[in-house]
Enzyme design. Structure first.
Site, PDB file in Angstrom:
ATOM      1  CG  ASP A  87      38.732  36.441  36.339  1.00 47.70           C
ATOM      2  OD1 ASP A  87      39.458  35.461  36.147  1.00 47.70           O
ATOM      3  OD2 ASP A  87      37.809  36.767  35.566  1.00 47.70           O
ATOM      4  CG  ASP A 115      44.765  35.509  46.809  1.00 48.60           C
ATOM      5  OD1 ASP A 115      43.771  34.765  46.775  1.00 48.60           O
ATOM      6  OD2 ASP A 115      45.893  35.171  46.393  1.00 48.60           O
ATOM      7  CG  HIS A 175      39.647  34.022  32.871  1.00 48.83           C
ATOM      8  ND1 HIS A 175      38.704  34.680  33.628  1.00 48.83           N
ATOM      9  CD2 HIS A 175      39.028  33.654  31.729  1.00 48.83           C
ATOM     10  CE1 HIS A 175      37.549  34.695  32.977  1.00 48.83           C
ATOM     11  NE2 HIS A 175      37.721  34.086  31.819  1.00 48.83           N
ATOM     12  CB  ALA A 198      24.772  35.934  34.376  1.00 49.31           C
ATOM     13  CB  SER A 242      35.308  35.322  29.947  1.00 50.29           C
ATOM     14  OG  SER A 242      34.917  34.274  30.786  1.00 50.29           O
TER      15      SER A 242
END
Length: 374
Positions: free
Chosen positions: A139, A158, A172, A274, A326
């Site tokens: 994320d 990262d 988020h 997804a 989410s």
């Protein structure tokens, strides 16, 4: 030139709102372990007789209590009631019963718990061996020093800045981590879906909430190599990618469960990752177990979960109430981590989430998340 399928894309819809003051009562939790029974044979039954009976019923012994004389058996392909009826009819069996689950009678002491309708709706929080399963949150990074995530976060990589500090400048990722795995019964903030998950923070989205498919694919393979049993992907794009699907299949082959948001198009349009076969595609449901108005839907969706007015951890050590697919995805990831802590494989976890006993969602092909059957 970077191919179009690797270009930047926005994370799924986030709707911000103020914390709700509507208080809900903790959900009643009476249930039993799925695919398990407690069986006590009569003393006259020989060891070989017991073994033959279990073999004939495709059951295996998980535990034995020599002092009390019972066995805990596990099976698949049949419901608990079906298997109970089979064992009850056998003259060698003294008694058989479900392996019921007990819960602490007190609600968690986390002060925002009364507002956590989504967690209560799915029967959570689910507790077990603390921090026993790596749950990768791929994320915007995770605020590791948030008080409600203390001791929960492992700094991964990262992929945006190419360093080893996957800090969150957007909020988020921290929100997803809180829904899935915030500390439970610590007297502050919210309760996570499970205490069994330890968050592996992987940053692939920048502070604006966008990132490349290449970074996301790298984040997925990195998570798998780090031993993550569950990978949360509360993000998506409208275009398929060979690199992304290859990363998904790689992680699945390593035993990981991948959970991704289905999208906020209010249509049947696929969202990636997804849509891929080896991913649990998650839609949003509301307080009444209806599909959220903004949520994507269709036969490719695997399960729904609460995603409206969900209070969770946020930047600055604060809490925020958010809505979106989410949030739904993070609930499913937390539940998957709990199931993984019980030793279930990724295939078994998918069955438990998608097929075992989901709550029907009116007019939809998928059900709402429920992993502890009534």
């Amino acid at each position: 030139m970077i191919p179009k399928r690797f270009m930047m894309f926005a994370i799924l819809l986030l709707i911000f709102s103020l914390p709700t003051l509507a208080f809900a009562q903790p959900a009643k939790q009476t249930s039993f372990a799925p695919d398990q029974l407690i069986v006590k044979f009569k003393e006259s039954a020989s060891i070989q007789t017991k073994a033959n009976i279990h073999q004939q019923n495709d059951a295996k012994v998980l535990k034995r209590n020599e002092k009390l004389g019972f066995e805990v058996i596990q099976f698949k392909g049949k419901s608990v009631s079906e298997m109970m009826n089979k064992y009850k009819k056998l003259p060698q069996v003294e008694y058989v019963e479900p392996n019921y689950i007990a819960h602490a009678l007190a609600a968690p002491n986390d002060p925002y718990y009364p507002q956590q309708w989504g967690l209560q709706k799915i029967g959570g929080p689910f507790t077990g061996t603390e921090n026993s399963v790596k749950l990768a949150v791929i994320d915007t990074g995770v605020l590791a020093d948030h008080p409600d995530l203390s001791g929960k976060v492992i700094q991964g990589w990262d992929f945006v800045d190419d360093d080893s500090v996957s800090q969150d400048g957007n909020g988020h990722g921290t929100a997803m981590a809180g829904i899935a795995a915030a500390n439970i019964n610590n007297g502050i903030g919210v309760a996570g879906t499970t205490n069994t998950a330890q968050i592996l923070a992987i940053r692939v989205l920048n502070d604006s909430g966008s990132g490349t498919f290449a970074d996301i694919a790298s984040g997925i393979s990195y998570a798998a190599d780090q031993g993550a049993k569950v990978i949360n992907l509360s993000l998506g794009g409208s275009t398929s990618s060979i690199a992304l699907e290859t990363a998904v299949n790689y992680a699945w082959s390593k035993g990981a469960v991948l959970v991704a948001a289905a999208g906020s198009s209010a249509s049947t349009t696929p969202s990636y990752p997804a849509y891929y076969t080896n991913v649990i595609a998650v839609a949003c449901t509301d307080q009444n177990d209806n599909k959220c108005s903004f949520s994507s839907y269709g036969n490719w969706i695997d399960v729904g979960a609460p995603g409206v007015n969900i209070i969770t951890t946020y930047l600055g050590g604060a809490y925020q109430t958010l809505s979106g697919v989410s949030m739904s995805t993070a609930f499913v990831s937390g539940a998957a981590a709990y199931l993984a802590s019980q030793g279930k494989t990724n295939t078994q976890i998918r069955y438990a989430i998608e097929d075992q006993c989901p709550v029907p969602v009116p007019g939809q092909s998928f059900g709402r998340l429920r992993i502890i059957c009534p």
